[in-house]
Design a protein around this motif. Structure first.
Motif, PDB file in Angstrom:
ATOM      1  N   UNK A  44       0.843  -1.192   0.000  1.00  0.00           N
ATOM      2  CA  UNK A  44       0.000   0.000   0.000  1.00  0.00           C
ATOM      3  C   UNK A  44       0.882   1.247   0.000  1.00  0.00           C
ATOM      4  N   UNK A  45       0.389   2.281  -0.634  1.00  0.00           N
ATOM      5  CA  UNK A  45       1.115   3.532  -0.651  1.00  0.00           C
ATOM      6  C   UNK A  45       1.232   4.085   0.768  1.00  0.00           C
ATOM      7  N   UNK A  46       2.323   4.750   1.036  1.00  0.00           N
ATOM      8  CA  UNK A  46       2.579   5.326   2.340  1.00  0.00           C
ATOM      9  C   UNK A  46       4.038   5.723   2.422  1.00  0.00           C
ATOM     10  N   UNK A  47       4.433   6.255   3.540  1.00  0.00           N
ATOM     11  CA  UNK A  47       5.802   6.758   3.675  1.00  0.00           C
ATOM     12  C   UNK A  47       6.838   5.648   3.510  1.00  0.00           C
ATOM     13  N   UNK A  48       6.640   4.507   4.173  1.00  0.00           N
ATOM     14  CA  UNK A  48       7.619   3.423   4.077  1.00  0.00           C
ATOM     15  C   UNK A  48       7.650   2.840   2.664  1.00  0.00           C
ATOM     16  N   UNK A  49       6.493   2.695   2.057  1.00  0.00           N
ATOM     17  CA  UNK A  49       6.436   2.161   0.698  1.00  0.00           C
ATOM     18  C   UNK A  49       7.131   3.104  -0.282  1.00  0.00           C
ATOM     19  N   UNK A  50       6.988   4.389  -0.078  1.00  0.00           N
ATOM     20  CA  UNK A  50       7.665   5.361  -0.949  1.00  0.00           C
ATOM     21  C   UNK A  50       9.168   5.336  -0.731  1.00  0.00           C
ATOM     22  N   UNK A  51       9.609   5.128   0.514  1.00  0.00           N
ATOM     23  CA  UNK A  51      11.035   4.962   0.777  1.00  0.00           C
ATOM     24  C   UNK A  51      11.591   3.784  -0.023  1.00  0.00           C
ATOM     25  N   UNK A  52      10.863   2.673   0.009  1.00  0.00           N
ATOM     26  CA  UNK A  52      11.326   1.469  -0.677  1.00  0.00           C
ATOM     27  C   UNK A  52      11.282   1.637  -2.185  1.00  0.00           C
ATOM     28  N   UNK A  53      10.181   2.175  -2.703  1.00  0.00           N
ATOM     29  CA  UNK A  53      10.052   2.265  -4.153  1.00  0.00           C
ATOM     30  C   UNK A  53      10.943   3.352  -4.753  1.00  0.00           C
ATOM     31  N   UNK A  54      11.236   4.403  -4.005  1.00  0.00           N
ATOM     32  CA  UNK A  54      12.199   5.372  -4.514  1.00  0.00           C
ATOM     33  C   UNK A  54      13.579   4.732  -4.597  1.00  0.00           C
ATOM     34  N   UNK A  55      13.896   3.843  -3.649  1.00  0.00           N
ATOM     35  CA  UNK A  55      15.164   3.112  -3.688  1.00  0.00           C
ATOM     36  C   UNK A  55      15.185   2.118  -4.850  1.00  0.00           C
ATOM     37  N   UNK A  56      14.055   1.455  -5.094  1.00  0.00           N
ATOM     38  CA  UNK A  56      13.973   0.524  -6.220  1.00  0.00           C
ATOM     39  C   UNK A  56      14.130   1.258  -7.552  1.00  0.00           C
ATOM     40  N   UNK A  57      13.509   2.418  -7.674  1.00  0.00           N
ATOM     41  CA  UNK A  57      13.638   3.203  -8.895  1.00  0.00           C
ATOM     42  C   UNK A  57      15.074   3.665  -9.098  1.00  0.00           C
ATOM     43  N   UNK A  58      15.735   4.055  -8.018  1.00  0.00           N
ATOM     44  CA  UNK A  58      17.145   4.468  -8.117  1.00  0.00           C
ATOM     45  C   UNK A  58      18.007   3.297  -8.568  1.00  0.00           C
ATOM     46  N   UNK A  59      17.739   2.110  -8.000  1.00  0.00           N
ATOM     47  CA  UNK A  59      18.495   0.922  -8.397  1.00  0.00           C
ATOM     48  C   UNK A  59      18.250   0.585  -9.860  1.00  0.00           C
ATOM     49  N   UNK A  60      17.001   0.645 -10.287  1.00  0.00           N
ATOM     50  CA  UNK A  60      16.678   0.358 -11.685  1.00  0.00           C
ATOM     51  C   UNK A  60      17.353   1.347 -12.629  1.00  0.00           C
ATOM     52  N   UNK A  61      17.421   2.609 -12.229  1.00  0.00           N
ATOM     53  CA  UNK A  61      18.047   3.632 -13.070  1.00  0.00           C
ATOM     54  C   UNK A  61      19.549   3.409 -13.229  1.00  0.00           C
ATOM     55  N   UNK A  62      20.171   2.720 -12.274  1.00  0.00           N
ATOM     56  CA  UNK A  62      21.602   2.423 -12.425  1.00  0.00           C
ATOM     57  C   UNK A  62      21.848   1.026 -12.993  1.00  0.00           C
ATOM     58  N   UNK A  63      20.780   0.413 -13.521  1.00  0.00           N
ATOM     59  CA  UNK A  63      20.940  -0.814 -14.289  1.00  0.00           C
ATOM     60  C   UNK A  63      20.617  -2.106 -13.580  1.00  0.00           C
ATOM     61  N   UNK A  64      20.137  -2.041 -12.343  1.00  0.00           N
ATOM     62  CA  UNK A  64      19.771  -3.254 -11.611  1.00  0.00           C
ATOM     63  C   UNK A  64      18.418  -3.759 -12.103  1.00  0.00           C
ATOM     64  N   UNK A  65      18.327  -5.062 -12.334  1.00  0.00           N
ATOM     65  CA  UNK A  65      17.056  -5.671 -12.727  1.00  0.00           C
ATOM     66  C   UNK A  65      16.195  -5.882 -11.484  1.00  0.00           C
ATOM     67  N   UNK A  66      14.983  -5.345 -11.503  1.00  0.00           N
ATOM     68  CA  UNK A  66      14.075  -5.433 -10.354  1.00  0.00           C
ATOM     69  C   UNK A  66      12.849  -6.249 -10.754  1.00  0.00           C
ATOM     70  N   UNK A  67      12.575  -7.309  -9.995  1.00  0.00           N
ATOM     71  CA  UNK A  67      11.411  -8.161 -10.232  1.00  0.00           C
ATOM     72  C   UNK A  67      10.504  -8.107  -9.005  1.00  0.00           C
ATOM     73  N   UNK A  68       9.261  -7.705  -9.208  1.00  0.00           N
ATOM     74  CA  UNK A  68       8.302  -7.539  -8.115  1.00  0.00           C
ATOM     75  C   UNK A  68       7.132  -8.481  -8.339  1.00  0.00           C
ATOM     76  N   UNK A  69       6.811  -9.263  -7.315  1.00  0.00           N
ATOM     77  CA  UNK A  69       5.663 -10.172  -7.365  1.00  0.00           C
ATOM     78  C   UNK A  69       4.727  -9.835  -6.216  1.00  0.00           C
ATOM     79  N   UNK A  70       3.473  -9.543  -6.540  1.00  0.00           N
ATOM     80  CA  UNK A  70       2.486  -9.125  -5.547  1.00  0.00           C
ATOM     81  C   UNK A  70       1.243 -10.013  -5.682  1.00  0.00           C
TER      82      UNK A  70
END
Length: 241
Positions: A89-115
């Motif tokens: 769910x959206x929220x402060x902690x989720x935004x912390x995590x997803x901003x980190x995931x986006x940063x990782x993806x932007x530097x070339x890391x492959x990110x796989x999310x299963x929900x």
């Protein structure tokens, strides 16, 4: 005429509700039993060894440690990140995590999310942060068993896996979902008391390190799950204008 249409619609709705309840519950009345082949091949002794393991583990106790561990793991990623979660769910902690995931993806890391498909459709659709993640070329989002109202048995087939896997180095797994109730201290009045276990592969990067680590088993499980016909890629719809 109107009364007749109303009566027909009422019966159609009643029959559908009966079909929905029966279809959601009856398939789970009799659960599958463990097969003989599995029983014969399952060896509890294989979980024990005189040899020192390559893995080290510690309990992640508090909600703040749980959030910080996830963010630090993501920042350490070099090649691949796997995030599997039941509820998100959206929220402060989720935004912390997803901003980190986006940063990782932007530097070339492959990110796989299963929900899980139920909570993914409820809480991710139309949200800008999940839309941003889903449109990143290095981020793949998949849903497990999206409920189909015409197939009510899909409602109860839920996925409760919760783990984060980073390269061949780190694995975090336990009972915490991905939102503020479980992660961080943004809502001090309503915090979960779940725990995680952080596993570190001390021989990561070495040729023999992967097969001897529990991380390889977690990775094999994730890959097998992804090959199931219940797991489908999902494009998060854009937020409303």
């Amino acid at each position: 005429m109107k009364r007749r249409i109303f009566v027909i619609l009422k019966w159609v709705l009643l029959l559908y509700l009966i079909y929905l309840a029966a279809g959601a519950l009856l398939p789970f009345v009799h659960t599958k039993k463990t097969g003989e082949a599995f029983k014969n091949n399952f060896k509890p002794a294989s979980f024990y060894s005189e040899t020192k393991s390559a893995d080290r583990a510690r309990v992640v106790e508090t909600s703040m440690d749980a959030l910080e561990s996830r963010v630090q793991m993501i920042h350490q990623a070099e090649n691949r990140i796997v995030l599997s979660t039941f509820d998100i769910r959206d929220g402060s902690s989720c935004r912390d995590i997803f901003s980190s995931l986006l940063e990782a993806a932007d530097r070339g890391v492959k990110v796989q999310i299963l929900v899980d498909g139920l909570y993914g459709t409820l809480h991710m659709e139309g949200n800008p942060i999940f839309y941003a993640a889903g449109t990143n070329p290095n981020i793949e989002i998949k849903f497990y068993n999206i409920p189909n109202p015409l197939k009510p048995w899909t409602i109860n087939g839920r996925m409760h896996d919760k783990y984060l896997l980073v390269d061949d180095k780190l694995l975090l797994l336990g009972g915490r979902n991905t939102f503020d109730y479980f992660l961080g201290e943004y809502n001090l009045r309503n915090l979960s008391y779940d725990r995680d276990v952080l596993i570190y592969n001390t021989k990561h990067g070495q040729e023999e390190a992967w097969p001897s680590s529990v991380l390889s088993e977690a990775d094999a499980y994730f890959e097998a799950e992804g090959e199931s016909n219940t797991v489908k890629p999902y494009l998060i719809p854009p937020p409303p204008p």
